[in-house]
Design a protein around this motif. Structure first.
Motif, PDB file in Angstrom:
ATOM      1  N   LEU A 176       0.853  -1.181   0.000  1.00 12.31           N
ATOM      2  CA  LEU A 176       0.000   0.000   0.000  1.00 12.31           C
ATOM      3  C   LEU A 176       0.884   1.223   0.000  1.00 12.31           C
ATOM      4  O   LEU A 176       1.570   1.499   0.981  1.00 12.31           O
ATOM      5  CB  LEU A 176      -0.904  -0.020   1.244  1.00 12.31           C
ATOM      6  N   ASP A 177       0.933   1.932  -1.116  1.00 14.17           N
ATOM      7  CA  ASP A 177       1.763   3.131  -1.197  1.00 14.17           C
ATOM      8  C   ASP A 177       1.452   3.853  -2.491  1.00 14.17           C
ATOM      9  O   ASP A 177       0.596   3.416  -3.265  1.00 14.17           O
ATOM     10  CB  ASP A 177       3.248   2.742  -1.142  1.00 14.17           C
ATOM     11  N   SER A 178       2.172   4.941  -2.737  1.00 14.87           N
ATOM     12  CA  SER A 178       1.989   5.623  -4.013  1.00 14.87           C
ATOM     13  C   SER A 178       2.680   4.792  -5.094  1.00 14.87           C
ATOM     14  O   SER A 178       3.618   4.055  -4.803  1.00 14.87           O
ATOM     15  CB  SER A 178       2.598   7.014  -3.942  1.00 14.87           C
ATOM     16  N   PRO A 179       2.219   4.893  -6.349  1.00  9.40           N
ATOM     17  CA  PRO A 179       2.848   4.115  -7.420  1.00  9.40           C
ATOM     18  C   PRO A 179       4.359   4.333  -7.475  1.00  9.40           C
ATOM     19  O   PRO A 179       5.126   3.371  -7.638  1.00  9.40           O
ATOM     20  CB  PRO A 179       2.170   4.630  -8.681  1.00  9.40           C
ATOM     21  N   THR A 180       4.809   5.563  -7.309  1.00  4.75           N
ATOM     22  CA  THR A 180       6.251   5.861  -7.390  1.00  4.75           C
ATOM     23  C   THR A 180       7.023   5.100  -6.314  1.00  4.75           C
ATOM     24  O   THR A 180       8.034   4.445  -6.592  1.00  4.75           O
ATOM     25  CB  THR A 180       6.489   7.376  -7.210  1.00  4.75           C
ATOM     26  N   ASN A 181       6.514   5.205  -5.081  1.00  2.00           N
ATOM     27  CA  ASN A 181       7.213   4.519  -3.993  1.00  2.00           C
ATOM     28  C   ASN A 181       7.229   3.012  -4.182  1.00  2.00           C
ATOM     29  O   ASN A 181       8.223   2.358  -3.899  1.00  2.00           O
ATOM     30  CB  ASN A 181       6.549   4.850  -2.651  1.00  2.00           C
ATOM     31  N   LEU A 182       6.096   2.483  -4.664  1.00  2.00           N
ATOM     32  CA  LEU A 182       6.030   1.028  -4.855  1.00  2.00           C
ATOM     33  C   LEU A 182       7.078   0.559  -5.852  1.00  2.00           C
ATOM     34  O   LEU A 182       7.752  -0.447  -5.647  1.00  2.00           O
ATOM     35  CB  LEU A 182       4.637   0.615  -5.349  1.00  2.00           C
ATOM     36  N   LYS A 183       7.239   1.351  -6.931  1.00  2.00           N
ATOM     37  CA  LYS A 183       8.209   0.970  -7.953  1.00  2.00           C
ATOM     38  C   LYS A 183       9.627   1.001  -7.382  1.00  2.00           C
ATOM     39  O   LYS A 183      10.451   0.150  -7.675  1.00  2.00           O
ATOM     40  CB  LYS A 183       8.080   1.876  -9.188  1.00  2.00           C
ATOM     41  N   LYS A 184       9.868   1.974  -6.515  1.00  2.00           N
ATOM     42  CA  LYS A 184      11.178   2.052  -5.861  1.00  2.00           C
ATOM     43  C   LYS A 184      11.426   0.820  -4.995  1.00  2.00           C
ATOM     44  O   LYS A 184      12.454   0.155  -5.088  1.00  2.00           O
ATOM     45  CB  LYS A 184      11.247   3.301  -4.963  1.00  2.00           C
ATOM     46  N   VAL A 185      10.451   0.535  -4.160  1.00  2.00           N
ATOM     47  CA  VAL A 185      10.598  -0.583  -3.221  1.00  2.00           C
ATOM     48  C   VAL A 185      10.826  -1.897  -3.959  1.00  2.00           C
ATOM     49  O   VAL A 185      11.663  -2.716  -3.580  1.00  2.00           O
ATOM     50  CB  VAL A 185       9.355  -0.698  -2.307  1.00  2.00           C
ATOM     51  N   PHE A 186      10.075  -2.097  -5.046  1.00  2.00           N
ATOM     52  CA  PHE A 186      10.204  -3.355  -5.780  1.00  2.00           C
ATOM     53  C   PHE A 186      11.269  -3.294  -6.871  1.00  2.00           C
ATOM     54  O   PHE A 186      11.423  -4.227  -7.646  1.00  2.00           O
ATOM     55  CB  PHE A 186       8.845  -3.767  -6.375  1.00  2.00           C
ATOM     56  N   ASN A 187      11.979  -2.144  -6.871  1.00  2.00           N
ATOM     57  CA  ASN A 187      13.113  -1.977  -7.753  1.00  2.00           C
ATOM     58  C   ASN A 187      12.803  -2.258  -9.223  1.00  2.00           C
ATOM     59  O   ASN A 187      13.436  -3.083  -9.876  1.00  2.00           O
ATOM     60  CB  ASN A 187      14.252  -2.905  -7.265  1.00  2.00           C
ATOM     61  N   THR A 188      11.768  -1.583  -9.700  1.00  2.00           N
ATOM     62  CA  THR A 188      11.393  -1.764 -11.097  1.00  2.00           C
ATOM     63  C   THR A 188      10.830  -0.449 -11.603  1.00  2.00           C
ATOM     64  O   THR A 188      10.558   0.455 -10.807  1.00  2.00           O
ATOM     65  CB  THR A 188      10.362  -2.902 -11.246  1.00  2.00           C
ATOM     66  N   ASN A 189      10.671  -0.312 -12.918  1.00  2.00           N
ATOM     67  CA  ASN A 189      10.077   0.941 -13.382  1.00  2.00           C
ATOM     68  C   ASN A 189       8.675   0.766 -13.951  1.00  2.00           C
ATOM     69  O   ASN A 189       8.134   1.661 -14.568  1.00  2.00           O
ATOM     70  CB  ASN A 189      10.996   1.637 -14.394  1.00  2.00           C
ATOM     71  N   SER A 190       8.070  -0.420 -13.753  1.00  2.00           N
ATOM     72  CA  SER A 190       6.671  -0.542 -14.200  1.00  2.00           C
ATOM     73  C   SER A 190       5.799  -1.150 -13.110  1.00  2.00           C
ATOM     74  O   SER A 190       6.237  -1.995 -12.333  1.00  2.00           O
ATOM     75  CB  SER A 190       6.592  -1.394 -15.471  1.00  2.00           C
ATOM     76  N   MET A 191       4.555  -0.686 -13.087  1.00  2.00           N
ATOM     77  CA  MET A 191       3.590  -1.215 -12.126  1.00  2.00           C
ATOM     78  C   MET A 191       3.296  -2.680 -12.418  1.00  2.00           C
ATOM     79  O   MET A 191       3.014  -3.460 -11.515  1.00  2.00           O
ATOM     80  CB  MET A 191       2.284  -0.418 -12.185  1.00  2.00           C
ATOM     81  N   ASP A 192       3.366  -3.043 -13.691  1.00  2.00           N
ATOM     82  CA  ASP A 192       3.162  -4.440 -14.075  1.00  2.00           C
ATOM     83  C   ASP A 192       4.047  -5.370 -13.261  1.00  2.00           C
ATOM     84  O   ASP A 192       3.590  -6.359 -12.700  1.00  2.00           O
ATOM     85  CB  ASP A 192       3.502  -4.635 -15.565  1.00  2.00           C
ATOM     86  N   ASP A 193       5.341  -4.994 -13.203  1.00  2.00           N
ATOM     87  CA  ASP A 193       6.305  -5.812 -12.485  1.00  2.00           C
ATOM     88  C   ASP A 193       5.956  -5.930 -11.004  1.00  2.00           C
ATOM     89  O   ASP A 193       6.016  -7.012 -10.429  1.00  2.00           O
ATOM     90  CB  ASP A 193       7.706  -5.201 -12.613  1.00  2.00           C
ATOM     91  N   VAL A 194       5.600  -4.781 -10.433  1.00  2.00           N
ATOM     92  CA  VAL A 194       5.234  -4.787  -9.016  1.00  2.00           C
ATOM     93  C   VAL A 194       4.123  -5.788  -8.791  1.00  2.00           C
ATOM     94  O   VAL A 194       4.172  -6.629  -7.899  1.00  2.00           O
ATOM     95  CB  VAL A 194       4.776  -3.380  -8.577  1.00  2.00           C
ATOM     96  N   PHE A 195       3.133  -5.692  -9.677  1.00  2.00           N
ATOM     97  CA  PHE A 195       1.967  -6.547  -9.514  1.00  2.00           C
ATOM     98  C   PHE A 195       2.327  -8.020  -9.682  1.00  2.00           C
ATOM     99  O   PHE A 195       1.927  -8.864  -8.887  1.00  2.00           O
ATOM    100  CB  PHE A 195       0.895  -6.130 -10.516  1.00  2.00           C
ATOM    101  N   TYR A 196       3.144  -8.316 -10.724  1.00  2.00           N
ATOM    102  CA  TYR A 196       3.513  -9.722 -10.946  1.00  2.00           C
ATOM    103  C   TYR A 196       4.281 -10.292  -9.777  1.00  2.00           C
ATOM    104  O   TYR A 196       4.034 -11.413  -9.346  1.00  2.00           O
ATOM    105  CB  TYR A 196       4.321  -9.874 -12.242  1.00  2.00           C
ATOM    106  N   GLN A 197       5.217  -9.472  -9.255  1.00  2.00           N
ATOM    107  CA  GLN A 197       6.009  -9.972  -8.131  1.00  2.00           C
ATOM    108  C   GLN A 197       5.121 -10.348  -6.952  1.00  2.00           C
ATOM    109  O   GLN A 197       5.375 -11.333  -6.256  1.00  2.00           O
ATOM    110  CB  GLN A 197       7.024  -8.904  -7.680  1.00  2.00           C
ATOM    111  N   LEU A 198       4.062  -9.553  -6.748  1.00  2.00           N
ATOM    112  CA  LEU A 198       3.173  -9.834  -5.617  1.00  2.00           C
ATOM    113  C   LEU A 198       2.171 -10.943  -5.921  1.00  2.00           C
ATOM    114  O   LEU A 198       1.915 -11.813  -5.087  1.00  2.00           O
ATOM    115  CB  LEU A 198       2.411  -8.566  -5.231  1.00  2.00           C
TER     116      LEU A 198
END
Lengths: 368, 246
Positions: free
Chosen positions: B216-238
């Motif tokens: 739960l965070d802003s899209p920018t922060n989430l991308k930082k935390v998951f070390n990627t530049n797309s939301m797709d990746d964040v979502f797949y990792q989770l």
């Protein structure tokens, strides 16, 4: 109240926009009344009849003349013996035979009593009943005329025989039946479908999220059908009075009050069905199979209830249409007042309250 | 500190043994666009239904616009708008009739209804279609109309359940313009979606996996935390770890 008004307006828009359904709803009672009134008419004109006059005297001839003059009968001239009569019945050439025994007038003059035999083809029970009644009343007229000039009354005793179907029951009175049927169809089926449709479309969710009271949703859905049904009652009554010459002997206000009660009973039934089902098909099937069929079978309008086996007679009591049929018949045909029909009225009120209670208990404000 | 309009604490919904949403806790502030992401069956719709009062939670607490969801359902209903997954205007009514009906059941006055419906029709560019049946409109327009109708009574919060399903990218973009406008007016937007590009439009997003909140965070922060530049990746990792199948 404003919200309620907005909702009812929208319901009317739904109903009025669906022209085809509307046409069926208003056309159906008209067509049914006309079909039952004319195509399935009970009145018989120019029925073929044979007269066997074994007496060949004055009074029998007078009666024959009267029969001949009536618009209901056409006398087959051929004189037949009893065997030929039976053959003619089987072929369907004649519907009725009137037999004057030998010494008809002699008996009448000397023992003041004579018999006439009337034989009817009762494979069509209603027609047979009708025709034999016509002949009986013609004979009755003759008797009245004879007695005018006589101190000791003469009695002509018609002996009626119903061929093929001796246990004849009364003619159906279809106007109350059609009323029950149409109101049932409009109220139960249309109401349940229209509520279930909101569930199917997903608009029910939106309505439940809105501050609009859920109970009011249901009531506003029923309002247009109440109006529609009242219009149908009016059109059926107009047709029966002006086209079918069936007068309303009782109070019209009472008839409308009772019709409104029956409409409300049916609306609550429709609401109850819609609460328990989730698809339009199921709602329609239940309304048709579960409601239409019992209405036709158990209201007493097509099939006399007293002829049914005991278990079926018991079942017929839970069909609202049966009670409404009794009420309408009593008001329209017998012309009775409320005092005579409070019992069936009470049954309908009870049914309505029961259904309202059940609906109230089963209605879900939340989805899960 | 901004005003908190949605607050949940360990909100849970069970259907028998199945836990559709499992102890979810989050806050949403006024005017925020809050995205709810998750695979099908992750519990998004269930969570939203509880917040709207359509479904009673099994346990946990929540307040909507300051009202308790167990006790103050009627007050909550006056303060929220809702647009469901299914298209939910009446297809056999005209655009204007739909607007008047939904405005009407929220208790708008005739004068309000008149000015609102005129403004709305002009805003959506539906002047010519105002008297046409909604059923004859293209899906994209229907969805935009549906959204506008959902906020016609100016609710504090509007819940959108996968509002852009089946809509083309261009219309989706226009739809989001409407959402931004509403948000600028101070309406809080709670939206579920599976489109990752839409996730980027949100102020904050909450990713649900198997009924639980995994991020739960802003899209920018989430991308930082998951070390990627797309939301797709964040979502797949989770979502990879999800046990529930569709």
């Amino acid at each position: 109240m404003k919200q309620f008004f907005a909702f009812v307006t929208k319901e009317f828009a739904h109903v009025l926009r669906d022209r085809k359904t509307l046409f069926i709803l208003f056309g159906m009672p008209v067509v049914q009344i006309l079909i039952f009134g004319f195509a399935l008419t009970n009145e018989v004109k120019n029925a073929k009849l044979v007269v066997v006059d074994q007496s060949k005297d004055l009074i029998s001839q007078q009666i024959i003349n009267r029969i001949e003059a009536s618009r209901y009968f056409e006398i087959e001239k051929a004189v037949m013996d009893p065997e030929q009569i039976e053959a003619a019945f089987k072929e369907g050439k004649i519907r009725l035979a009137v037999i004057f025994p030998a010494h008809f007038t002699d008996n009448l003059m000397h023992i003041n009593r004579a018999q006439v035999q009337i034989i009817a083809d009762a494979s069509d029970p209603n027609t047979a009943n009708m025709l034999s009644n016509y002949v009986s009343s013609i004979i009755q007229d003759q008797q009245v005329q004879l007695n005018e000039a006589n101190a000791i009354p003469y009695a002509i005793v018609p002996e009626i025989r119903m061929l093929y179907n001796p246990q004849l029951k009364g003619a159906p009175n279809f106007v109350p039946g059609v009323m029950a049927l149409v109101l049932m169809l409009v109220c139960v089926m249309m109401t349940s479908i229209s509520i279930v449709r909101e569930k199917e479309l997903g608009t029910m969710e939106i309505l439940l999220v809105s501050p609009f009271r859920p109970l009011l949703i249901i009531i506003s859905k029923a309002v247009p059908y109440l109006f529609l049904s009242l219009i149908n009652v009016i059109s059926i009554l107009l047709l029966s009075v002006f086209v079918l010459d069936l007068p309303i002997n009782g109070s019209i206000a009472l008839l409308f009050a009772e019709s409104t009660l029956f409409i409300i009973t049916n609306l609550t039934l429709g609401i109850f069905i819609s609460i328990r089902t989730n698809s339009q098909q199921v709602a329609m099937l239940i309304s048709l199979m579960g409601m239409m069929l019992p209405t036709v079978l158990f209201s007493g309008f097509m099939f006399p209830i007293e002829n049914m086996p005991m278990p079926l007679q018991v079942i017929s009591n839970i069909v609202p249409a049966k009670w409404f049929y009794i009420i309408v018949k009593s008001i329209m045909i017998k012309g009775v007042g409320f005092a005579a029909i409070w019992k069936p009225t009470l049954v309908l009120v009870g049914m309505t309250l029961l259904l309202l209670g059940l609906s109230w208990k089963n209605f879900k404000i939340r989805l899960a | 500190m901004k005003e908190v309009v949605i607050q949940t604490e360990k909100l849970t919904k069970r259907f028998g043994d199945f836990i559709a949403t499992n102890e979810i806790t989050f806050d949403v502030t006024k005017g925020e666009i809050f995205g709810f992401l998750g695979a099908n069956g992750a519990g998004k719709t269930t969570a939203m239904r509880m917040l709207c009062g359509l479904s009673l939670p099994s346990s946990g607490k929540a307040t909507i616009a300051g009202f308790d969801i167990y006790k103050k359902t009627e007050e909550i209903k006056k303060n929220i708008g809702y647009m469901s997954q299914k298209f939910s205007l009446y297809e056999d009514l005209t655009v204007l009739e739909n607007i008047r009906f939904f405005g009407g059941i929220y208790g708008l006055s005739n004068a309000q209804l008149k000015s609102k419906s005129e403004a709305l029709v002009t805003e959506l560019g539906l002047d010519k279609e105002a008297k046409k049946l909604v059923g004859s409109l293209p899906l994209g327009w229907k969805q935009k109309l549906s959204f506008s109708v959902a906020i016609i009574h100016e609710p504090k919060i509007v819940f959108l359940d996968e509002p852009t399903g089946g809509v083309d990218p261009l219309t989706r973009r226009q739809f989001w313009d409407l959402i931004y406008k509403a948000s600028d007016k101070g309406i809080t937007i709670f939206v579920t979606t599976h489109y990752m590009d839409e996730a980027e439009y949100c102020n904050r997003i909450c990713i649900m996996v198997d009924g639980k909140i995994e991020a739960l965070d802003s899209p920018t922060n989430l991308k930082k935390v998951f070390n990627t530049n797309s939301m797709d990746d964040v979502f797949y990792q989770l979502a990879r770890g999800a046990k529930r199948k569709e």
